[in-house]
Design an enzyme around this catalytic site. Structure first.
Site, mmCIF file in Angstrom:
data_model
loop_
_atom_site.group_PDB
_atom_site.id
_atom_site.type_symbol
_atom_site.label_atom_id
_atom_site.label_comp_id
_atom_site.label_asym_id
_atom_site.label_seq_id
_atom_site.Cartn_x
_atom_site.Cartn_y
_atom_site.Cartn_z
ATOM 1 N N HIS A 77 0.800 -1.227 0.000
ATOM 2 C CA HIS A 77 0.000 0.000 0.000
ATOM 3 C C HIS A 77 0.830 1.274 0.000
ATOM 4 O O HIS A 77 0.270 2.353 0.131
ATOM 5 C CB HIS A 77 -0.911 0.038 1.238
ATOM 6 C CG HIS A 77 -2.131 -0.813 1.113
ATOM 7 N ND1 HIS A 77 -3.288 -0.367 0.523
ATOM 8 C CD2 HIS A 77 -2.370 -2.080 1.511
ATOM 9 C CE1 HIS A 77 -4.199 -1.335 0.560
ATOM 10 N NE2 HIS A 77 -3.666 -2.375 1.144
ATOM 11 N N LYS A 127 0.302 14.333 1.810
ATOM 12 C CA LYS A 127 -1.038 14.593 1.258
ATOM 13 C C LYS A 127 -1.280 16.097 1.060
ATOM 14 O O LYS A 127 -2.252 16.507 0.456
ATOM 15 C CB LYS A 127 -2.107 13.975 2.171
ATOM 16 C CG LYS A 127 -2.043 12.438 2.187
ATOM 17 C CD LYS A 127 -3.098 11.836 3.096
ATOM 18 C CE LYS A 127 -2.970 10.337 3.259
ATOM 19 N NZ LYS A 127 -3.554 9.568 2.150
ATOM 20 N N LYS A 157 -14.688 8.089 -4.533
ATOM 21 C CA LYS A 157 -16.009 8.378 -3.937
ATOM 22 C C LYS A 157 -16.520 9.740 -4.393
ATOM 23 O O LYS A 157 -17.697 9.904 -4.716
ATOM 24 C CB LYS A 157 -15.915 8.340 -2.402
ATOM 25 C CG LYS A 157 -15.641 6.964 -1.847
ATOM 26 C CD LYS A 157 -15.135 6.996 -0.414
ATOM 27 C CE LYS A 157 -14.490 5.671 -0.075
ATOM 28 N NZ LYS A 157 -13.605 5.720 1.076
ATOM 29 N N LYS A 166 -8.950 13.542 4.501
ATOM 30 C CA LYS A 166 -8.081 12.359 4.517
ATOM 31 C C LYS A 166 -7.156 12.499 5.723
ATOM 32 O O LYS A 166 -7.144 13.544 6.366
ATOM 33 C CB LYS A 166 -7.276 12.224 3.217
ATOM 34 C CG LYS A 166 -6.622 13.514 2.744
ATOM 35 C CD LYS A 166 -5.990 13.354 1.366
ATOM 36 C CE LYS A 166 -6.987 13.434 0.227
ATOM 37 N NZ LYS A 166 -7.130 12.246 -0.555
ATOM 38 N N ARG A 167 -6.388 11.441 6.024
ATOM 39 C CA ARG A 167 -5.414 11.554 7.112
ATOM 40 C C ARG A 167 -4.571 12.801 6.906
ATOM 41 O O ARG A 167 -4.224 13.136 5.781
ATOM 42 C CB ARG A 167 -4.473 10.347 7.102
ATOM 43 C CG ARG A 167 -4.962 9.144 7.846
ATOM 44 C CD ARG A 167 -3.911 8.057 7.885
ATOM 45 N NE ARG A 167 -3.359 7.780 6.565
ATOM 46 C CZ ARG A 167 -2.056 7.666 6.311
ATOM 47 N NH1 ARG A 167 -1.157 7.843 7.253
ATOM 48 N NH2 ARG A 167 -1.622 7.393 5.092
ATOM 49 N N THR A 170 -8.678 6.350 -2.322
ATOM 50 C CA THR A 170 -10.002 5.819 -2.679
ATOM 51 C C THR A 170 -11.071 6.876 -2.467
ATOM 52 O O THR A 170 -12.143 6.791 -3.054
ATOM 53 C CB THR A 170 -10.348 4.555 -1.861
ATOM 54 O OG1 THR A 170 -10.041 4.783 -0.503
ATOM 55 C CG2 THR A 170 -9.592 3.344 -2.374
#
Length: 846
Positions: free
Chosen positions: A384, A583, A692, A577-578, A688
């Site tokens: 991952h 990110k 969505k 998100k985290r 992911t």
């Protein structure tokens, strides 16, 4: 009979209404009156509360138990059918499952939503109010855990014989509170009362050993003895498929000590703590997801968790295999891989490899070669991440201490791997030190878990095409040269049930109406049929009204949890998100700061020509990740200033959405119009949530990273706001930065300077801003290229502002986003795993 006066928001007396409904067990009825009777039966005969209440909370638990009756029936039929047919089964091992709420999903998959809504009305309650009572199961952190949950849904919907295995964390990761200081972590309370969905299996208890030593028997066989032994007790959660009887299991392990481990003599002597020492240590194992591992005791606890999951699950799988074989004449262990597929979700369950070897050799008497053959044909591994810190490496010292027998086995795997490479690939001699499993660096000897997985698994997969290409070309390139067919790609997916059908009924009904079928719910490729209507004014009008309904619902939610009112007519721009530097929530908030500064400098007339925007950021920063927590603090500080500035706050709002979880996502995603997936290219394995958002008709601003690449291909370049360096440019840009060749954009400098000016309060943001400064060095040098990508990010945001003004064009892009999302169904992903990795087939319950 309950006689208290609970009233719902409509002022109806729920207890008075329920008093008129008979208390009769009707576990399998589809008729609303009989369902109401069954709920009322559980209120009185499965009591968890004093008998004088029938408030929403009590109604939720009784409703959940009524739904569980039906699930248990399907469950039993599924178990029986699998036992009779004896198909090959998949066992999915994951440290995380981000399940979210179960009630809406269960009644949706069982296709009884309307019946339950009517039944609850007869009892004086509204279904929406009852579903809000459920707490999210706190079994996961981010995308990895949510992916595992989507996969379980798809396995059941596709009627595949498959199980999930995980841990029953009492306090999960943490509940996030936002205070003046920023993020605070408090324990999650999802099990404070109880979970109505789980069924404890008191007949399924397995011993799990830690520490101790290895005994060598006269015949040369070895046995692990001594140390401490805790018990693994199974709790099962039913996983129903959509409109199918197949109901699979998520089996969660809880750690316990037995009565004989309680020292009554010590207790009576007043030594209360030491009397229950093992009980206390057992409870620690499943207390918290990812306990802090800065200390040695923290590292040991994490390793205990990982081994506990692997050992309990494998003992269970082996027992089931032997039970199915008993009475069927002679059978061979070589048949085990024909009946069992074991999927490791990331490196956390790597210890399944040496544990399966130990069980086969030490408990079942197999020789090394036979045990290794069985193990390698059974185990597959999903990678991952390419982030070095996320590729687990465990201290050899700690491993020898906690798992001495497993370290012997890992040593032998390592030795045989090296011998094999030397014998067959002398050209790789210089690469052996980086390919082997044990890193014997005298300063810090470690076990490389990813290397162990790649050596032992028959298949290794990445989770998006770009990610898998990077694994093949860089991270695992040398292994690919030995085993060219071992590495595959399986682009992630999401379940269309939870992530469109149930969380966005308005849009779902429009899709069904225009496609003239609801088959898209299990065949997402059918969404492509929307393309022919993308310019249709009637569809666009319906689409816009569904989006507005979702935006209004989201605005109400934001008002409730933050106290800030937001305008549903502004552009809703969301990044959830985290919180992690790669990110790049920092890039987002720096962009918002620059936007705020420019708005301040404009005349009132100029402001009227801008595109009003509401920027929402949400996610949890790991408790010890200081820079991530500074980013959370900065977002909140910027929001406090911007939202209370009367000159600007009708054109810009900035919000931090607290305690982001699955249920919050189910409100945010349908209401979003622009979503930010802006990680440094090459660093996000897949993502992911991007899928969505696209599925719900939201446009993406993003880099060519992870699954963004494939989403853009599917929905069309013109419907995606692209910016930023590409993955192949990143190493060169970092090198240029180190050589002092980076020239910052003036807008980037302006945004940083504005923070340093104290415009957002007195908190010292220097360490955070320092990470963007300098050319190299730890915590310096802008490793994630925020500065490099800032100008193209701001240019892309300008394109967004302009595009949003053309309503017709924006709605068309929104429709085309949904229409192009068919590929990103977890049903497609799981079908590929089933055929290309697990070799399992549909086993539909008749």
């Amino acid at each position: 009979m309950a006689t208290a006066t609970a009233t719902n928001p409509n002022g109806t007396n729920a207890s008075a209404k329920s008093a008129k409904v008979p208390m009769v067990a009707q576990p399998l009825s589809n008729e609303p009156g009989e369902i109401a009777s069954n709920i009322n039966y559980h209120v009185h005969y499965s009591p968890h509360f004093s008998p004088f209440k029938f408030e929403p909370e009590q109604a939720f638990f009784a409703t959940a138990e009524s739904v569980r009756d039906r699930l248990v029936q399907h469950w039993d039929e599924t178990y029986l059918h699998y036992h009779k047919v004896d198909p090959k089964q998949t066992y999915y091992l994951s440290m995380e499952y981000l399940q979210g709420r179960t009630l809406t999903n269960a009644i949706g998959n069982l296709n009884v939503q309307n019946a339950y809504a009517d039944a609850l009305n007869k009892l004086g309650h509204e279904l929406e109010e009852i579903t809000e009572q459920e707490k999210d199961a706190a079994l996961g952190n981010g995308g990895l855990g949510r992916l595992a949950s989507c996969f379980l849904d798809s396995m059941a919907t596709l009627n595949l014989p498959a199980w999930g295995y995980g841990l029953r964390y009492k306090y999960g990761l943490f509940k996030q509170k936002i205070t003046k200081e920023g993020q605070e972590e408090v324990a999650e309370d999802w099990l404070e009362k109880f979970s109505p969905w789980e069924v404890v299996r008191h007949d399924l208890v397995f011993p799990v050993r830690f520490f101790g030593q290895v005994e060598v028997n006269p015949n040369g066989s070895r046995k692990w003895v001594g140390g401490e032994v805790v018990q693994a007790l199974a709790y099962d959660v039913p996983i129903p498929g959509y409109k199918t009887k197949n109901t699979n299991s998520l089996r969660l392990w809880e750690a316990k000590a037995s009565a004989q481990d309680f020292d009554l003599f010590q207790f009576n002597d007043g030594q209360y703590e030491s009397a229950a020492q093992l009980h206390s240590r057992a409870q620690q194992i499943c207390a918290v997801l990812y306990p802090g591992d800065a200390t040695e005791s923290g590292k040991i606890l994490r390793l205990k968790q990982q081994f506990f999951l692997c050992s309990a699950s494998l003992q269970d799988i082996i027992l089931r295999f032997k039970q199915r074989k008993s009475g069927k004449g002679s059978w061979q262990w070589s048949e085990f891989p024909n009946k069992v597929a074991l999927q490791l979700n990331d490196t956390h369950p790597t210890l399944a490899v040496p544990e399966l070897m130990r069980l086969l050799m030490d408990e079942e008497g197999l020789g090394w070669d036979e045990a290794w053959d069985v193990t390698t044909r059974t185990v597959a591994y999903t990678n991952h991440t390419v982030l070095p810190e996320a590729l687990e490496k465990w201290s050899q010292t700690i491993m020898w201490k906690l798992l001495p027998r497993h370290m012997e086995i890992i040593q032998e795997i390592d030795k045989r791997f090296i011998d094999m490479v030397r014998a067959t690939r002398s050209d790789l001699e210089s690469k052996i030190s980086s390919m082997r499993i044990l890193d014997d660096n005298p300063q810090k000897p470690v076990v490389r878990m990813a290397n162990l997985c790649v050596v032992a698994a028959h298949k290794v997969n990445g989770v998006a095409q770009l990610h898998s290409d990077i694994l093949k070309a860089e991270l695992f390139a040398d292994y690919v040269s030995i085993w060219p067919n071992k590495l595959q790609n399986k682009t992630n997916g999401i379940t269309p049930r939870r992530w469109l059908r149930f969380c966005n009924p308005e849009l779902s009904n429009i899709i069904t109406k225009w496609l003239k079928t609801d088959q898209w719910i299990t065949n997402l490729d059918l969404l492509v049929g929307l393309r022919q209507f993308a310019d249709n004014a009637d569809l666009q009008a319906e689409w816009a009204s569904a989006k507005m309904a979702n935006k209004k619902r989201l605005a109400q939610y934001i008002q409730r949890v933050t106290g800030v009112s937001i305008d549903p007519n502004s552009l809703f721009d969301i990044q959830v998100k985290r919180i992690h530097e790669y990110k790049r929530q920092l890039l987002n908030i720096l962009g918002a700061i620059y936007r705020y500064k420019k708005l301040k400098e404009m005349s009132p007339e100029e402001r009227k020509n801008t595109t009003p925007r509401t920027i929402m950021i949400g996610g949890k920063a790991f408790a010890t990740y200081t820079n991530a927590k500074r980013i959370v603090k900065l977002v909140n500080d910027v929001g406090d200033v911007v939202n209370s500035d009367p000159e600007v706050n009708s054109y810009l709002k900035v919000l931090f959405v607290p305690n982001y979880n699955v249920s919050v996502a189910e409100v945010l995603i349908p209401g979003s119009e622009l979503s930010q997936h802006i990680s440094t290219a090459g660093m996000e394995a897949s993502g992911t949530s991007n899928m969505k958002f696209s599925l719900n008709g939201c446009l993406i601003i993003g880099t060519l990273d992870g699954a963004n690449v494939e989403i853009r291909e599917e929905i069309g370049d013109e419907n995606f706001f692209l910016f930023g360096a590409t993955a192949d440019q990143v190493p060169g840009l970092r090198k240029e930065r180190e050589d002092g060749l980076f020239k910052p954009d003036p807008r980037f400098e302006e945004a940083k300077k504005f923070i340093r000016s104290g415009a957002f309060g007195s908190y010292d943001y220097s360490p955070l801003l320092d990470s963007l400064e300098g050319n190299s060095g730890y915590g310096r040098g802008d490793y994630f290229l925020v500065g490099y990508d800032f100008p193209s990010y701001m240019d892309a945001q300008e394109r967004v502002d302009k595009a949003y003004k053309d309503r017709k064009k924006w709605l068309k892009s929104s429709i085309l986003s949904t229409a192009g999302s068919g590929k990103f169904s977890s049903d497609r992903t799981i079908s590929q795993y089933a055929k290309e990795i697990w070799n399992i087939e549909e086993c539909r319950v008749p």
